[in-house]
Design an enzyme around this catalytic site. Structure first.
Site, PDB file in Angstrom:
ATOM      1  N   TRP A  75      41.353   8.606 -20.702  1.00 34.60           N
ATOM      2  CA  TRP A  75      42.484   7.534 -20.563  1.00 34.60           C
ATOM      3  C   TRP A  75      42.714   6.727 -21.907  1.00 34.60           C
ATOM      4  CZ3 TRP A  75      46.320   9.689 -18.115  1.00 34.60           C
ATOM      5  CH2 TRP A  75      46.047  10.479 -16.794  1.00 34.60           C
ATOM      6  N   ASN A  77      41.735   7.336 -24.858  1.00 33.08           N
ATOM      7  CA  ASN A  77      41.947   8.017 -26.104  1.00 33.08           C
ATOM      8  C   ASN A  77      42.962   8.974 -26.456  1.00 33.08           C
ATOM      9  OD1 ASN A  77      39.474   6.741 -27.719  1.00 33.08           O
ATOM     10  ND2 ASN A  77      38.543   7.207 -26.060  1.00 33.08           N
ATOM     11  N   TRP A  78      43.575   9.579 -25.400  1.00 32.06           N
ATOM     12  CA  TRP A  78      44.439  10.404 -25.402  1.00 32.06           C
ATOM     13  C   TRP A  78      45.637  10.149 -25.830  1.00 32.06           C
ATOM     14  CZ3 TRP A  78      48.938  12.280 -23.019  1.00 32.06           C
ATOM     15  CH2 TRP A  78      49.493  11.491 -21.868  1.00 32.06           C
ATOM     16  N   ASN A  79      46.027   8.957 -25.519  1.00 34.06           N
ATOM     17  CA  ASN A  79      47.549   8.215 -25.955  1.00 34.06           C
ATOM     18  C   ASN A  79      47.309   6.808 -26.518  1.00 34.06           C
ATOM     19  OD1 ASN A  79      50.266   7.454 -26.346  1.00 34.06           O
ATOM     20  ND2 ASN A  79      50.972   8.736 -24.505  1.00 34.06           N
ATOM     21  N   ILE A  80      46.916   6.710 -27.763  1.00 35.57           N
ATOM     22  CA  ILE A  80      46.633   5.187 -28.060  1.00 35.57           C
ATOM     23  C   ILE A  80      47.882   4.052 -27.779  1.00 35.57           C
ATOM     24  CG2 ILE A  80      45.643   3.954 -30.066  1.00 35.57           C
ATOM     25  CD1 ILE A  80      43.569   5.955 -28.656  1.00 35.57           C
ATOM     26  N   PRO A  81      49.029   4.637 -28.458  1.00 37.86           N
ATOM     27  CA  PRO A  81      50.000   3.585 -28.263  1.00 37.86           C
ATOM     28  C   PRO A  81      50.372   2.870 -26.982  1.00 37.86           C
ATOM     29  CG  PRO A  81      50.916   5.289 -29.914  1.00 37.86           C
ATOM     30  CD  PRO A  81      49.638   5.673 -29.165  1.00 37.86           C
ATOM     31  N   VAL A  82      50.435   4.327 -25.869  1.00 35.89           N
ATOM     32  CA  VAL A  82      50.536   3.868 -24.464  1.00 35.89           C
ATOM     33  C   VAL A  82      49.441   2.898 -23.918  1.00 35.89           C
ATOM     34  CG1 VAL A  82      50.899   4.730 -22.205  1.00 35.89           C
ATOM     35  CG2 VAL A  82      52.053   5.597 -24.045  1.00 35.89           C
ATOM     36  N   HIS A 116      56.008   7.753 -15.081  1.00 33.35           N
ATOM     37  CA  HIS A 116      55.917   9.256 -15.324  1.00 33.35           C
ATOM     38  C   HIS A 116      56.811   9.959 -14.361  1.00 33.35           C
ATOM     39  CE1 HIS A 116      52.781   8.649 -18.099  1.00 33.35           C
ATOM     40  NE2 HIS A 116      53.005   9.606 -18.628  1.00 33.35           N
TER      41      HIS A 116
END
Length: 129
Positions: A75, A77-82, A116
């Site tokens: 969690w 590392n898969w979407n750094i900006p979020v 989401h």
């Protein structure tokens, strides 16, 4: 993929579990291939191209999430900006207000799930022309 999907309608209507599982397994490889192509195109190519055009300095959109050994590492590392946005605007203020780490993580996870779901339900109401 389309012939497999079309041939899946009858087993789904008849609730034939072995045939449904066979059709889903046949769709697994092409589905993963399409997902990887989309991932490369969107996250690696398109976002870096836009970052180059806008001279955006921070181009770290994801890290090595595919090497995750824990769900926490995934969690983060898969979407750094979020992840950074949730950390800065939601998680840290919760901790400063006296909420425990576990409750803060749970609140961020549930808020993310809610947004989401709202986004997906809004997209499903959009009717194509």
């Amino acid at each position: 993929m389309i012939p497999i999907i079309q041939s899946s309608m009858k087993p789904l209507e008849d609730m034939d579990l072995p045939m449904m599982m066979e059709r889903l397994l046949r769709l697994a490889v092409p589905n993963h291939l399409l997902w990887l192509i989309f991932f490369y195109w969107f996250f690696h190519s398109s976002l870096n191209f836009i970052a180059e055009l806008l001279q955006f300095g921070d181009r770290e959109f994801y890290r090595d999430w595919w090497n995750s050994e824990t769900i926490t590492y995934f969690w983060q590392n898969w979407n750094i900006p979020v992840h950074k946005w949730c950390l800065r605007h939601f998680y840290k203020p919760l901790l400063k207000s006296g909420v425990s780490k576990w409750l803060g993580q749970s609140a961020v996870f549930l808020a993310s799930a809610f947004f989401h779901e709202v986004r997906c339900s809004a997209l499903s109401r959009v009717k194509p022309d």
